[in-house]
Design a protein around this motif. Structure first.
Motif, mmCIF file in Angstrom:
data_model
loop_
_atom_site.group_PDB
_atom_site.id
_atom_site.type_symbol
_atom_site.label_atom_id
_atom_site.label_comp_id
_atom_site.label_asym_id
_atom_site.label_seq_id
_atom_site.Cartn_x
_atom_site.Cartn_y
_atom_site.Cartn_z
ATOM 1 N N ASP A 133 0.931 -1.325 0.017
ATOM 2 C CA ASP A 133 -0.032 -0.074 0.012
ATOM 3 C C ASP A 133 0.941 1.234 0.200
ATOM 4 N N PRO A 134 0.886 2.059 -1.116
ATOM 5 C CA PRO A 134 1.694 3.068 -1.142
ATOM 6 C C PRO A 134 1.375 4.243 0.311
ATOM 7 N N ASP A 135 0.255 4.502 0.768
ATOM 8 C CA ASP A 135 0.385 5.124 2.037
ATOM 9 C C ASP A 135 0.936 4.643 3.200
ATOM 10 N N GLU A 136 0.792 3.186 3.315
ATOM 11 C CA GLU A 136 1.585 2.447 4.387
ATOM 12 C C GLU A 136 3.082 2.847 4.211
ATOM 13 N N LEU A 137 3.627 2.408 2.823
ATOM 14 C CA LEU A 137 4.996 2.588 2.730
ATOM 15 C C LEU A 137 5.706 4.133 2.854
ATOM 16 N N ALA A 138 4.688 5.047 2.598
ATOM 17 C CA ALA A 138 5.104 6.396 2.788
ATOM 18 C C ALA A 138 5.403 6.556 3.928
ATOM 19 N N ALA A 139 4.398 6.268 4.977
ATOM 20 C CA ALA A 139 4.472 6.541 6.544
ATOM 21 C C ALA A 139 5.661 5.741 6.866
ATOM 22 N N ALA A 140 6.015 4.309 6.286
ATOM 23 C CA ALA A 140 7.204 3.596 6.658
ATOM 24 C C ALA A 140 8.348 4.437 6.660
ATOM 25 N N VAL A 141 8.521 4.985 5.250
ATOM 26 C CA VAL A 141 9.765 5.979 4.810
ATOM 27 C C VAL A 141 10.079 6.917 5.582
ATOM 28 N N GLU A 142 8.872 7.663 5.981
ATOM 29 C CA GLU A 142 9.249 8.704 6.922
ATOM 30 C C GLU A 142 9.709 8.472 8.199
ATOM 31 N N ARG A 143 9.055 7.063 8.827
ATOM 32 C CA ARG A 143 9.669 6.629 10.187
ATOM 33 C C ARG A 143 11.061 6.236 9.937
ATOM 34 N N HIS A 144 11.527 5.458 9.026
ATOM 35 C CA HIS A 144 12.925 5.031 8.606
ATOM 36 C C HIS A 144 13.877 6.368 8.685
ATOM 37 N N LEU A 145 13.257 7.141 7.727
ATOM 38 C CA LEU A 145 14.215 8.493 7.692
ATOM 39 C C LEU A 145 14.495 9.140 9.096
ATOM 40 N N ASN A 166 0.037 0.734 -12.999
ATOM 41 C CA ASN A 166 -0.697 -0.177 -12.980
ATOM 42 C C ASN A 166 0.348 -1.635 -13.260
ATOM 43 N N GLY A 167 0.032 -2.550 -12.830
ATOM 44 C CA GLY A 167 0.683 -3.748 -13.351
ATOM 45 C C GLY A 167 1.968 -3.816 -12.914
ATOM 46 N N PRO A 168 3.106 -4.369 -13.692
ATOM 47 C CA PRO A 168 4.453 -4.511 -13.332
ATOM 48 C C PRO A 168 5.020 -3.177 -12.924
ATOM 49 N N THR A 169 4.599 -2.054 -13.533
ATOM 50 C CA THR A 169 5.118 -0.714 -13.275
ATOM 51 C C THR A 169 4.800 -0.315 -11.910
ATOM 52 N N ARG A 170 3.607 -0.562 -11.488
ATOM 53 C CA ARG A 170 3.376 -0.438 -10.125
ATOM 54 C C ARG A 170 4.108 -1.243 -9.068
ATOM 55 N N THR A 171 4.132 -2.472 -9.439
ATOM 56 C CA THR A 171 4.844 -3.266 -8.457
ATOM 57 C C THR A 171 6.443 -3.077 -8.362
ATOM 58 N N LEU A 172 6.997 -2.571 -9.641
ATOM 59 C CA LEU A 172 8.255 -2.437 -9.430
ATOM 60 C C LEU A 172 8.455 -1.009 -8.509
ATOM 61 N N ALA A 173 7.744 -0.090 -8.880
ATOM 62 C CA ALA A 173 7.849 1.322 -8.116
ATOM 63 C C ALA A 173 7.377 1.103 -6.776
ATOM 64 N N LEU A 174 6.377 -0.104 -6.274
ATOM 65 C CA LEU A 174 6.426 -0.200 -4.938
ATOM 66 C C LEU A 174 7.358 -0.773 -4.134
ATOM 67 N N ALA A 175 7.997 -1.748 -4.894
ATOM 68 C CA ALA A 175 9.158 -2.389 -4.388
ATOM 69 C C ALA A 175 10.404 -1.870 -4.177
ATOM 70 N N ALA A 176 10.510 -0.852 -5.022
ATOM 71 C CA ALA A 176 11.702 0.147 -4.960
ATOM 72 C C ALA A 176 11.360 1.098 -3.821
ATOM 73 N N GLY A 177 10.199 1.509 -3.708
ATOM 74 C CA GLY A 177 9.918 2.307 -2.282
ATOM 75 C C GLY A 177 10.106 1.558 -1.100
ATOM 76 N N ARG A 178 9.776 0.337 -1.192
ATOM 77 C CA ARG A 178 9.916 -0.831 0.078
ATOM 78 C C ARG A 178 11.284 -0.875 0.250
ATOM 79 N N PHE A 179 12.164 -1.126 -0.413
ATOM 80 C CA PHE A 179 13.526 -1.315 -0.243
ATOM 81 C C PHE A 179 14.155 -0.511 0.797
ATOM 82 N N PHE A 180 13.852 0.652 0.670
ATOM 83 C CA PHE A 180 14.588 1.653 1.752
ATOM 84 C C PHE A 180 14.279 1.325 3.408
ATOM 85 N N ILE A 181 12.935 0.819 3.295
ATOM 86 C CA ILE A 181 12.668 0.450 4.767
ATOM 87 C C ILE A 181 13.060 -0.777 5.431
ATOM 88 N N LEU A 182 13.636 -1.561 4.462
ATOM 89 C CA LEU A 182 14.026 -2.926 5.040
ATOM 90 C C LEU A 182 15.276 -2.644 5.803
#
Length: 143
Positions: free
Chosen positions: A43-55, A91-107
């Protein structure tokens, strides 16, 4: 009539998910942790909040370790924000790649420990490789 500015700026979405190592510049050590995010419903909203916490965590860590670069952390977080904003309308693979890229920072278990000197190098490599692949050059990490 085709709006030339839109036609030139538009990048066709990938037809299928590429293997991460097929993306030029993708860090080899980041493949496994990045790939785990490709199968998740993110979820982009959940990831955005997690990015801010990690920062915030990285900025706090700088207070006790002067060798951690908060400007670098802010630049990576800004790139993640741009990815997540674009993912909202993708949509589709573009969305999947974009979200996975955003997620990588918070791992916390990605290729390099974020709280060590140079620990964001893998994050920058992932974001830049995915941004280049998608043609989203504004999502590359500013250095």
């Amino acid at each position: 009539m085709i709006d030339l500015a839109i036609a030139v700026a538009s990048t066709p979405p990938p037809a299928a998910l590429p293997a991460p190592l097929a993306l030029p510049g993708f860090p080899r050590a980041a493949v496994e942790p990045f790939a785990r995010g490709l199968d998740l419903a993110l979820d982009p909203d959940e990831l955005a909040a997690a990015v801010e916490r990690h920062l915030c965590e990285l900025e706090e860590a700088h207070r006790t370790n002067e060798f951690l670069d908060p400007r670098e952390a802010r630049a990576v977080a800004a790139a993640c924000r741009r990815f997540l904003e674009r993912a909202r309308t993708a949509n589709g693979p573009t969305r999947t790649l974009a979200l996975a890229a955003g997620r990588f920072f918070i791992l916390t278990d990605d290729a390099e420990a974020d709280f060590e000197v140079g620990g964001l190098d893998d994050d920058m490599g992932v974001l830049d490789a995915v941004a280049t692949h998608l043609g989203w050059f504004d999502c590359r990490v500013a250095r």
